[in-house]
Design a protein around this motif. Structure first.
Motif, mmCIF file in Angstrom:
data_model
loop_
_atom_site.group_PDB
_atom_site.id
_atom_site.type_symbol
_atom_site.label_atom_id
_atom_site.label_comp_id
_atom_site.label_asym_id
_atom_site.label_seq_id
_atom_site.Cartn_x
_atom_site.Cartn_y
_atom_site.Cartn_z
ATOM 1 N N PRO A 34 -109.227 50.129 5.857
ATOM 2 C CA PRO A 34 -108.358 50.689 4.814
ATOM 3 C C PRO A 34 -108.688 50.113 3.442
ATOM 4 C CG PRO A 34 -107.226 48.915 5.943
ATOM 5 C CD PRO A 34 -108.565 49.072 6.621
ATOM 6 N N GLU A 67 -106.360 56.701 7.419
ATOM 7 C CA GLU A 67 -106.559 55.734 6.331
ATOM 8 C C GLU A 67 -107.196 54.431 6.808
ATOM 9 O OE1 GLU A 67 -103.992 57.666 6.785
ATOM 10 O OE2 GLU A 67 -103.756 58.756 4.887
ATOM 11 N N GLY A 71 -110.474 54.545 4.617
ATOM 12 C CA GLY A 71 -109.927 54.129 3.321
ATOM 13 C C GLY A 71 -110.942 53.625 2.307
ATOM 14 N N SER A 97 -107.534 62.286 1.764
ATOM 15 C CA SER A 97 -106.616 61.161 1.745
ATOM 16 C C SER A 97 -105.186 61.608 1.513
ATOM 17 C CB SER A 97 -107.003 60.108 0.708
ATOM 18 O OG SER A 97 -106.053 59.990 -0.299
ATOM 19 N N ARG A 129 -100.797 56.907 1.668
ATOM 20 C CA ARG A 129 -101.901 57.424 0.834
ATOM 21 C C ARG A 129 -102.620 56.356 0.030
ATOM 22 N NH1 ARG A 129 -100.183 62.595 -2.658
ATOM 23 N NH2 ARG A 129 -101.847 61.859 -3.996
ATOM 24 N N ALA A 132 -106.197 54.815 1.043
ATOM 25 C CA ALA A 132 -107.474 55.533 1.100
ATOM 26 C C ALA A 132 -107.723 56.269 -0.204
ATOM 27 C CB ALA A 132 -107.479 56.521 2.258
#
Ligand SMILES: [Zn+2]
Ligand SMILES: [Zn+2]
Length: 317
Positions: A34, A67, A71, A97, A129, A132
């Motif tokens: 991530p 993610e 990411g 993403s 969110r 990523a």
């Protein structure tokens, strides 16, 4: 062709994620971790002890676009001076993403999730969110089922293994039947078939559990000797895991069918009964799990399904 696992921390309940370094030209990593400082540090350290730097990476391959797996793809690509990024075309829902919120919303409403819960889930999407970066369509290439990822002295066969997400892929080194399977195969837990729009018809939902069963069986045809999953240690006995997963899925399915009362229930109501008191992302996963099992029972002719207004009601036959 050396496959080197690098454990990378995540802020998620699942714990660390496995990034796989293929230490051969073109230097490739499968998944990234991530977008957190801790993850970047762990990844850099993992590369360094194996004699590599981020700038050596030529190819970033994503098992799927959750993610914790994708990411860092964008920042690594930039640092590695435009390394190639590859992800399956069906990974539409997460690729940018962002979960495709409007499409998801329709699926959640249909599953009977109340409006205030949908608002809470929206907040959860927003929170996740941040882990990523998004990618535009022209910034990554596709992974084709059955094609090979070529390396100097060998190759990995790309195997599309949908279920956990529509575009999930596994990678098979046929020489010794080793597989990198992302979240399709996890040593300690049965992966969630996550509620997703069907990439070929976003108004419908993806038949995640039915597809997942096919993917598990397909991996079995390779008679794997070792399977590297997205989290936790490698699986040495795939047959044992396969049978355990199938048993767990069958047990959950009969449990879900018992929760369907004569007056009919929504997937949301089943999720509440199956996993009372869950919160945040787990509420979403609970709904995913309920929908997946109800859908499978319906397609196998074990439950009826009626549409009442905007909601879908499952009923005993
Ligand atoms: Zn995942
Ligand atoms: Zn994962």
């Amino acid at each position: 062709m050396k496959i080197i696992p690098i454990s990378v921390p995540t802020p998620f309940y699942i714990g660390p994620v496995n990034v796989y370094l293929i230490a051969e030209d073109p230097i490739t990593i499968i998944d990234t971790g991530p977008k957190t400082k801790e993850a970047v540090t762990a990844l850099r350290d993992g590369l360094r002890v194996n004699g590599f730097r981020v700038s050596d990476i030529r190819r970033i391959v994503l098992t799927h676009a959750h993610e914790d797996h994708c990411g860092l793809a964008r920042s690594l690509r930039d640092e590695a001076k435009n390394a190639e990024v590859l992800v399956h075309e069906w990974e539409t829902g997460h690729r940018h993403s962002r979960l495709e919120y409007d499409e998801h919303r329709v699926l959640l409403v249909r599953a009977g999730v109340p409006d205030d819960e949908i608002v809470r889930l929206r907040r959860m999407y927003e929170a996740v969110r941040q882990y990523a970066d998004s990618f535009a369509d022209h910034e990554h290439g596709p992974l084709w089922d059955n094609a090979d990822l070529e390396f100097e002295t060998g190759s990995l066969r790309i195997v599309h293994t949908p279920g956990h997400t529509p575009g999930s892929c596994s990678f098979v080194r046929e020489a010794d039947r080793t597989i990198i399977a992302g979240d399709c195969v996890l040593k300690r837990i049965t992966p969630n078939p996550v509620l997703s729009p069907d990439p070929l018809d976003p108004k419908k939902r993806f038949p995640s559990l039915a597809e997942y069963l096919v993917s598990l069986a397909r991996l079995r045809t390779f008679a794997p000797t070792l399977v590297y999953g997205g989290h936790g240690g490698p699986v040495e006995d795939y047959d044992e895991l396969f049978n355990r997963y199938i048993r767990a899925i069958q047990e959950r399915q009969s449990h879900v069918i018992k929760l369907v009362s004569t007056e009919g229930v929504t997937a949301w109501e089943v999720a509440q009964k199956m996993f009372p008191g869950t919160d945040d992302v787990h509420r979403f996963l609970a709904v995913s799990e309920a929908v997946a099992h109800l859908d499978l029972a319906h397609t196998e002719g074990k439950l009826g399904l009626e549409v009442s207004g905007i909601r879908e009601i499952y009923k005993p036959l």
